[in-house]
Design an enzyme around this catalytic site. Structure first.
Site, PDB file in Angstrom:
ATOM      1  CG  HIS A  59     -18.735  62.901  31.726  1.00 31.62           C
ATOM      2  ND1 HIS A  59     -17.965  63.943  31.266  1.00 31.62           N
ATOM      3  CD2 HIS A  59     -19.719  62.750  30.805  1.00 31.62           C
ATOM      4  CE1 HIS A  59     -18.452  64.378  30.113  1.00 31.62           C
ATOM      5  NE2 HIS A  59     -19.518  63.687  29.829  1.00 31.62           N
ATOM      6  CG  ASP A 106     -13.994  66.956  41.204  1.00 32.03           C
ATOM      7  OD1 ASP A 106     -13.455  67.603  40.293  1.00 32.03           O
ATOM      8  OD2 ASP A 106     -15.045  67.348  41.759  1.00 32.03           O
ATOM      9  CB  ALA A 131     -14.352  78.921  38.593  1.00 27.99           C
TER      10      ALA A 131
HETATM   11  N1  APR Z   1     -11.756  79.125  36.125  1.00 24.98           N
HETATM   12  C1  APR Z   1     -12.654  79.004  35.115  1.00 24.98           C
HETATM   13  N2  APR Z   1     -12.445  78.266  33.998  1.00 24.98           N
HETATM   14  C2  APR Z   1     -11.256  77.621  33.924  1.00 24.98           C
HETATM   15  C3  APR Z   1     -10.267  77.694  34.935  1.00 24.98           C
HETATM   16  C4  APR Z   1     -10.566  78.486  36.070  1.00 24.98           C
HETATM   17  N3  APR Z   1      -9.695  78.615  37.087  1.00 24.98           N
HETATM   18  N4  APR Z   1      -9.192  76.942  34.542  1.00 24.98           N
HETATM   19  C5  APR Z   1      -9.509  76.411  33.344  1.00 24.98           C
HETATM   20  N5  APR Z   1     -10.749  76.813  32.963  1.00 24.98           N
HETATM   21  C6  APR Z   1     -11.484  76.456  31.749  1.00 24.98           C
HETATM   22  C7  APR Z   1     -10.640  76.384  30.504  1.00 24.98           C
HETATM   23  O1  APR Z   1     -10.585  77.663  29.874  1.00 24.98           O
HETATM   24  C8  APR Z   1     -11.424  75.378  29.659  1.00 24.98           C
HETATM   25  O2  APR Z   1     -12.427  76.026  28.885  1.00 24.98           O
HETATM   26  O3  APR Z   1     -11.974  75.151  31.956  1.00 24.98           O
HETATM   27  C9  APR Z   1     -12.117  74.499  30.706  1.00 24.98           C
HETATM   28  C10 APR Z   1     -11.501  73.112  30.806  1.00 24.98           C
HETATM   29  O4  APR Z   1     -11.772  72.448  29.607  1.00 24.98           O
HETATM   30  P1  APR Z   1     -11.430  70.898  29.485  1.00 24.98           P
HETATM   31  O5  APR Z   1     -10.065  70.667  30.035  1.00 24.98           O
HETATM   32  O6  APR Z   1     -11.749  70.497  28.089  1.00 24.98           O
HETATM   33  O7  APR Z   1     -12.433  70.173  30.500  1.00 24.98           O
HETATM   34  P2  APR Z   1     -13.968  69.848  30.256  1.00 24.98           P
HETATM   35  O8  APR Z   1     -14.607  70.882  29.406  1.00 24.98           O
HETATM   36  O9  APR Z   1     -14.560  69.605  31.595  1.00 24.98           O
HETATM   37  O10 APR Z   1     -13.908  68.442  29.448  1.00 24.98           O
HETATM   38  C11 APR Z   1     -15.151  67.842  29.195  1.00 24.98           C
HETATM   39  O11 APR Z   1     -14.029  65.952  28.243  1.00 24.98           O
HETATM   40  O12 APR Z   1     -12.235  64.622  28.390  1.00 24.98           O
HETATM   41  C12 APR Z   1     -13.582  64.661  28.611  1.00 24.98           C
HETATM   42  O13 APR Z   1     -14.823  63.441  30.160  1.00 24.98           O
HETATM   43  C13 APR Z   1     -13.881  64.452  30.055  1.00 24.98           C
HETATM   44  O14 APR Z   1     -15.530  65.570  31.409  1.00 24.98           O
HETATM   45  C14 APR Z   1     -14.470  65.784  30.492  1.00 24.98           C
HETATM   46  C15 APR Z   1     -14.987  66.359  29.192  1.00 24.98           C
END
Ligand code: APR
Length: 225
Positions: free
Chosen positions: A103, A88, A212
């Site tokens: 990404h 985004d 966050a």
């Molecule tokens: N505040 C802080 N942390 C949060 C919140 C919040 N409101 N809501 C969720 N989280 C945390 C979760 O605890 C988790 O550790 O955000 C993290 C989301 O993890 P993922 O869904 O795995 O996302 P991400 O780590 O960005 O994935 C990495 O994986 O699928 C690929 O390319 C995709 O960029 C992505 C990469």
């Protein structure tokens, strides 16, 4: 002080954008191999284009939250490198400078034939011609599984020199991003994780738990007042 910040889907969760691996996450509704790999795009380009059209629409209607705004303020400080795994544009729309989108990004289209990039339309039809070379090879400008993330040279240089590394809202599941904390620590940086809960107890010097939109503004204020 040189600061490197890596953000993940948790940064945009409170803006209403689904994360990947939380209970109602994106990968719950789609198998990764069906929508986020080059093979998936070859096999069923219409399904992949529809998946990204839906995410592009969602991202365009979402608004930056206080965490994006705080990181935008931090990004204007000298010596700060802001990396996001998110596709985004909420950090950019919050006014962050020079965000490294490792990404890719939903609002950009890429020509698979000539490498040209241009602003993506709201919906991308299959076989959309490239405005530069004319070939029907337009694809989402997204790094799929099995593809090399963007800007790795810049990222590695920043990690080599970092004094402080922060991972915000990322589960640490996907490499190379998941390994950045180890590279930074090896180079002597202090490491901090901001997340709802520690993703890997003991891996970071410090963990700041909470949403966050609360923890990031507080953390940024502790750095730059
Ligand atoms: N505040 C802080 N942390 C949060 C919140 C919040 N409101 N809501 C969720 N989280 C945390 C979760 O605890 C988790 O550790 O955000 C993290 C989301 O993890 P993922 O869904 O795995 O996302 P991400 O780590 O960005 O994935 C990495 O994986 O699928 C690929 O390319 C995709 O960029 C992505 C990469």
């Amino acid at each position: 002080m040189r600061i490197v910040v890596l953000t993940g889907a948790g940064l945009s969760a409170e803006s209403g954008l689904a994360t990947f691996r939380d209970s109602d996450g994106l990968w719950e509704r789609h198998r990764v191999e069906d929508v986020a790999t080059p093979e998936a795009f070859r096999r069923n380009p219409a399904l992949v284009m529809r998946f990204y059209d839906a995410r592009r629409l969602g991202a365009a209607s979402a608004r930056p939250n206080p965490a994006h705004q705080a990181l935008a303020r931090l990004s204007r400080q000298p010596g700060v490198t802001l990396i996001t795994q998110n596709v985004d544009a909420l950090l950019d729309r919050a006014g962050a400078q020079d965000v490294i989108h490792m990404h890719g990004r939903l609002d950009s289209a890429l020509c698979a034939a000539c490498g040209h990039r241009w602003p993506a339309p709201d919906t991308m039809p299959v076989g959309m011609p490239c405005p530069r070379c004319g070939k029907p090879e337009a694809r989402p400008d997204i790094v799929w599984f099995g593809e090399m993330p963007y800007h790795m040279d810049r990222i590695e240089a920043a990690l080599d020199r970092a004094d402080l590394f922060a991972a915000i809202g990322t589960s640490g599941n996907v490499y190379p991003a998941a390994g950045f904390v180890d590279v930074a620590a090896m180079n002597g940086a202090e490491t901090v994780e901001l997340n709802l809960a520690a993703t890997a107890p003991g891996r970071f010097d410090r963990v700041i738990e909470g949403p966050a939109s609360r923890t990031v503004p507080e953390w940024v204020a502790s750095l730059i007042g």
